[in-house]
Structure formats: structure tokens, C-alpha cells
Design a protein around this motif. Structure first.
Motif, PDB file in Angstrom:
ATOM      1  N   UNK A 104       0.805  -1.213   0.000  1.00 31.56           N
ATOM      2  CA  UNK A 104       0.000   0.000   0.000  1.00 31.56           C
ATOM      3  C   UNK A 104       0.848   1.276   0.000  1.00 31.56           C
ATOM      4  N   UNK A 105       2.091   1.203   0.458  1.00 25.19           N
ATOM      5  CA  UNK A 105       2.955   2.390   0.458  1.00 25.19           C
ATOM      6  C   UNK A 105       3.678   2.579  -0.875  1.00 25.19           C
ATOM      7  N   UNK A 106       3.626   1.610  -1.736  1.00 17.48           N
ATOM      8  CA  UNK A 106       4.313   1.720  -3.025  1.00 17.48           C
ATOM      9  C   UNK A 106       3.503   2.610  -3.975  1.00 17.48           C
ATOM     10  N   UNK A 107       4.188   3.368  -4.824  1.00 14.59           N
ATOM     11  CA  UNK A 107       3.475   4.250  -5.765  1.00 14.59           C
ATOM     12  C   UNK A 107       2.780   3.447  -6.852  1.00 14.59           C
ATOM     13  N   UNK A 108       1.890   4.122  -7.559  1.00 16.32           N
ATOM     14  CA  UNK A 108       1.203   3.526  -8.702  1.00 16.32           C
ATOM     15  C   UNK A 108       1.670   4.260  -9.955  1.00 16.32           C
ATOM     16  N   UNK A 109       2.826   3.858 -10.470  1.00 14.30           N
ATOM     17  CA  UNK A 109       3.384   4.514 -11.648  1.00 14.30           C
ATOM     18  C   UNK A 109       2.667   4.103 -12.929  1.00 14.30           C
ATOM     19  N   UNK A 110       2.488   2.803 -13.137  1.00 15.59           N
ATOM     20  CA  UNK A 110       1.911   2.330 -14.406  1.00 15.59           C
ATOM     21  C   UNK A 110       0.933   1.173 -14.194  1.00 15.59           C
ATOM     22  N   UNK A 111       0.287   1.155 -13.029  1.00 17.43           N
ATOM     23  CA  UNK A 111      -0.539   0.012 -12.661  1.00 17.43           C
ATOM     24  C   UNK A 111      -1.999   0.411 -12.518  1.00 17.43           C
ATOM     25  N   UNK A 112      -2.871  -0.379 -13.134  1.00 18.93           N
ATOM     26  CA  UNK A 112      -4.309  -0.270 -12.944  1.00 18.93           C
ATOM     27  C   UNK A 112      -4.864  -1.680 -12.796  1.00 18.93           C
ATOM     28  N   UNK A 113      -6.129  -1.761 -12.436  1.00 19.50           N
ATOM     29  CA  UNK A 113      -6.775  -3.066 -12.342  1.00 19.50           C
ATOM     30  C   UNK A 113      -7.237  -3.490 -13.726  1.00 19.50           C
ATOM     31  N   UNK A 114      -6.937  -4.728 -14.096  1.00 15.62           N
ATOM     32  CA  UNK A 114      -7.331  -5.226 -15.406  1.00 15.62           C
ATOM     33  C   UNK A 114      -8.853  -5.360 -15.494  1.00 15.62           C
ATOM     34  N   UNK A 115      -9.388  -4.985 -16.642  1.00 17.54           N
ATOM     35  CA  UNK A 115     -10.802  -5.152 -16.892  1.00 17.54           C
ATOM     36  C   UNK A 115     -11.117  -6.649 -16.977  1.00 17.54           C
ATOM     37  N   UNK A 116     -12.172  -7.079 -16.307  1.00 21.69           N
ATOM     38  CA  UNK A 116     -12.498  -8.506 -16.279  1.00 21.69           C
ATOM     39  C   UNK A 116     -13.079  -8.942 -17.621  1.00 21.69           C
ATOM     40  N   UNK A 117     -12.622 -10.086 -18.104  1.00 21.67           N
ATOM     41  CA  UNK A 117     -13.105 -10.657 -19.352  1.00 21.67           C
ATOM     42  C   UNK A 117     -12.809 -12.155 -19.315  1.00 21.67           C
ATOM     43  N   UNK A 118     -13.127 -12.857 -20.390  1.00 21.65           N
ATOM     44  CA  UNK A 118     -12.822 -14.286 -20.441  1.00 21.65           C
ATOM     45  C   UNK A 118     -11.322 -14.525 -20.348  1.00 21.65           C
ATOM     46  N   UNK A 124      -2.218 -14.566 -14.325  1.00 19.30           N
ATOM     47  CA  UNK A 124      -1.698 -14.805 -12.977  1.00 19.30           C
ATOM     48  C   UNK A 124      -1.828 -13.603 -12.055  1.00 19.30           C
ATOM     49  N   UNK A 125      -1.944 -12.392 -12.627  1.00 15.38           N
ATOM     50  CA  UNK A 125      -2.034 -11.181 -11.814  1.00 15.38           C
ATOM     51  C   UNK A 125      -3.212 -10.352 -12.293  1.00 15.38           C
ATOM     52  N   UNK A 126      -4.013  -9.834 -11.386  1.00 10.87           N
ATOM     53  CA  UNK A 126      -5.203  -9.070 -11.763  1.00 10.87           C
ATOM     54  C   UNK A 126      -4.909  -7.590 -11.994  1.00 10.87           C
ATOM     55  N   UNK A 127      -3.629  -7.208 -11.952  1.00  8.92           N
ATOM     56  CA  UNK A 127      -3.223  -5.828 -12.183  1.00  8.92           C
ATOM     57  C   UNK A 127      -2.270  -5.748 -13.372  1.00  8.92           C
ATOM     58  N   UNK A 128      -2.292  -4.606 -14.055  1.00 10.33           N
ATOM     59  CA  UNK A 128      -1.295  -4.343 -15.080  1.00 10.33           C
ATOM     60  C   UNK A 128      -0.042  -3.774 -14.414  1.00 10.33           C
ATOM     61  N   UNK A 129       1.052  -3.688 -15.181  1.00  9.18           N
ATOM     62  CA  UNK A 129       2.272  -3.086 -14.648  1.00  9.18           C
ATOM     63  C   UNK A 129       2.897  -3.933 -13.560  1.00  9.18           C
ATOM     64  N   UNK A 130       3.747  -3.289 -12.742  1.00  8.56           N
ATOM     65  CA  UNK A 130       4.512  -4.027 -11.734  1.00  8.56           C
ATOM     66  C   UNK A 130       4.418  -3.414 -10.336  1.00  8.56           C
ATOM     67  N   UNK A 131       3.540  -2.416 -10.156  1.00 10.37           N
ATOM     68  CA  UNK A 131       3.457  -1.767  -8.844  1.00 10.37           C
ATOM     69  C   UNK A 131       2.552  -2.511  -7.868  1.00 10.37           C
ATOM     70  N   UNK A 132       1.759  -3.430  -8.352  1.00  9.55           N
ATOM     71  CA  UNK A 132       0.940  -4.260  -7.483  1.00  9.55           C
ATOM     72  C   UNK A 132       0.959  -5.703  -7.989  1.00  9.55           C
ATOM     73  N   UNK A 133       1.188  -6.621  -7.076  1.00  7.74           N
ATOM     74  CA  UNK A 133       1.070  -8.054  -7.352  1.00  7.74           C
ATOM     75  C   UNK A 133      -0.039  -8.574  -6.455  1.00  7.74           C
ATOM     76  N   UNK A 134      -1.132  -8.996  -7.072  1.00  6.21           N
ATOM     77  CA  UNK A 134      -2.292  -9.410  -6.296  1.00  6.21           C
ATOM     78  C   UNK A 134      -2.078 -10.725  -5.569  1.00  6.21           C
TER      79      UNK A 134
END
Length: 279
Positions: A104-118, A124-134
């Protein structure tokens, strides 16, 4: 895989980020299916400036992850409007286990939540980028059936449906998002058909079993006409209920490309909002 980035900003937190993503897998492939176990190690390190009071300027995360992807393929010979075809039934299981670490203290430089689809059912990860690993402990159950032309292998029809079963709450969230504890995801489905050599169609739907008032979250219909090389017309309808008002849309989309001469082509697109009644 390794990556270095530097993010600059005059007013917000900025700095450098180092990412390393070593992985190892042992695929077992046969004519009747496959089993692919894979282990990953997510490493992210930050050297930050202009951080908020109480937030460390140097941070790092080391997060292990394991996923297993397995599919079986059953086949049978049949006919499709009088033509010989091969029909398949393909059950697929995809399991992901990723440990939790507070980011939670890490910045969000290039990360968003991926839009749900098939396709999200097998990420493996529900986020784009590398600032969050779910953090994950989930199992995807999916089923696909294909109809293939026995003469040339062309896919004539495909139907897929799948859902994720969650075994724990997803604690890692973007800023301002609450913890998610639904026991399962929405049900995602896809249909695709080759109508003839020039026409094809695709439909995707998304149904949320946890919503009673508006369970149908998404609907997408695509019709494609491609009569020859560099000639295509696409007509689409897209509906998304959205989690918030600004994420909701209902659009039609018409696009085309046709050559005028050997060196000149005509390209156009018209995107119209049915929700707002405007182009």
C-alpha cells in the motif's frame, strides 16, 4: 525478465524502479491436452523522492507465485450442414497461488486493475504493470467447444464459458478500493462463428451471480466483413454496466479500411454513444 524504469514528476512521488521476474516451468504436452506448472518470483525495488511523511523512500517486495494450467481435449467426427467437421470438448483448469505482501505504500506509476473478461480467467495477476502483485488463491473452471472444418482445419464455431472460484479474500487493492471477498467471479462467456469466407461474428457476455438487480454486466457483439486483402468492415456493439458511473458505457462502433489505389487507402471510424446520444 528484468526491467529498469525512471518516473519523473514535478509535484508527485517519483523515482526509479527495478523489476525482476524469474520463472521456471515444466510443460507436459500431449495430443490430448497439456499440464503446465510454473513458478514465479516477483521482485520490485524502488528508490523514491517526494514521498509522503512516514513512507520509506527505499522499498522492495519479493513475492513468490505458483500457477498450474491444465487442459484436456476430446474430439469426435461429425457433420456441419452436410460437411465433415471435427468437434472438440475442452475442459480447462487454472490454479494460482500468490502470497500476500502489503504494497500500500508503493506508488502507482503504471498500474491499474485489469478489466475482467474471459481472458482474465487465465491471468496470474489481476493488475497491469509491476506496482501491485495481487494475492491469489483461486481456481478457474472453464469449458470450450470448437467445430473445425475437417478439410482445412478452419474454425467454424467456438463456444466458451468459465468462472473463477476464490478460496480467500483479495487483500491487495488499489488506493481507495475496499477488500474484495466474493466467493466467485462473474461468469464470462464467448461465442465466435465463421459465417462464410468473408463474414465472421463474435459475442461476449458477462453475468454476475452476486448481483440481483443488474446481473448482466457486459455485452459485446462484433460483426466483421473482410472480402479481400486490405478490405475490412467492422461493426460492434458494446455495453458495460461498470462499477462506477464513469465506467458505464453503451456504444456502437463502425470502422472500415478499403484500398483506393495501390498506394492510397481509405480508413474511417464512427464511435457513437447510445448512453449519451452523441458521436
Amino acid at each position: 525478465k528484468a526491467q529498469y524504469d525512471y518516473f519523473d514528476h514535478s509535484a508527485k512521488v517519483h523515482g526509479s524502479r527495478v523489476v525482476a521476474l524469474p520463472s521456471a516451468q515444466m510443460p507436459l504436452r500431449r495430443s490430448f491436452g497439456y499440464l503446465i506448472p510454473r513458478a514465479r518470483l516477483y521482485y520490485t525495488g524502488y528508490e523514491l523522492s517526494d514521498v509522503s511523511p512516514g513512507v520509506a523512500s527505499q522499498q522492495s517486495h519479493l513475492i513468490p507465485s505458483l500457477d498450474v494450467d491444465g487442459k484436456l481435449i476430446f474430439e469426435r467426427d461429425t457433420s456441419w450442414f452436410g460437411s465433415p467437421v471435427l468437434q472438440t470438448l475442452e475442459p480447462r483448469l487454472y490454479y494460482v497461488l500468490t502470497t500476500f505482501e502489503d504494497q500500500s505504500d508503493s506508488p502507482l506509476f503504471d498500474t491499474t486493475e485489469l478489466d475482467f473478461s474471459f481472458a482474465s480467467l487465465f491471468r496470474p495477476n489481476r493488475f497491469t504493470g509491476y506496482d501491485r502483485v495481487g494475492d491469489e488463491n483461486r481456481l478457474t473452471l472453464a469449458l470450450t467447444s470448437r467445430t473445425l472444418d475437417s478439410r482445412d482445419g478452419r474454425e467454424l464455431f467456438r463456444a466458451s464459458v468459465g468462472q473463477i472460484q476464490y478460496f480467500k479474500e483479495r487483500e491487495v487493492q488499489l488506493l481507495g478500493r475496499s477488500l474484495v471477498d466474493d466467493p466467485s467471479s462473474s461468469v464470462a462467456g464467448e461465442l465466435a462463428a465463421s459465417l462464410d469466407e468473408d463474414w465472421s461474428a463474435q459475442a461476449t457476455v458477462q453475468w454476475n451471480p452476486h448481483e440481483t438487480e443488474s446481473p448482466w454486466e457486459k455485452r459485446v457483439l462484433n460483426l466483421r466483413y473482410a472480402p479481400g486483402e486490405n478490405r475490412v468492415v467492422n461493426l460492434s456493439y458494446r455495453y458495460n454496466l461498470g462499477k462506477t458511473e464513469d465506467q458505464r458505457y453503451e456504444d456502437t462502433d463502425l470502422s472500415f479500411h478499403f484500398p483506393v489505389t495501390s498506394h492510397v487507402g481509405l480508413v474511417g471510424r464512427w464511435l457513437y454513444s447510445l448512453l449519451n446520444d452523441e458521436t
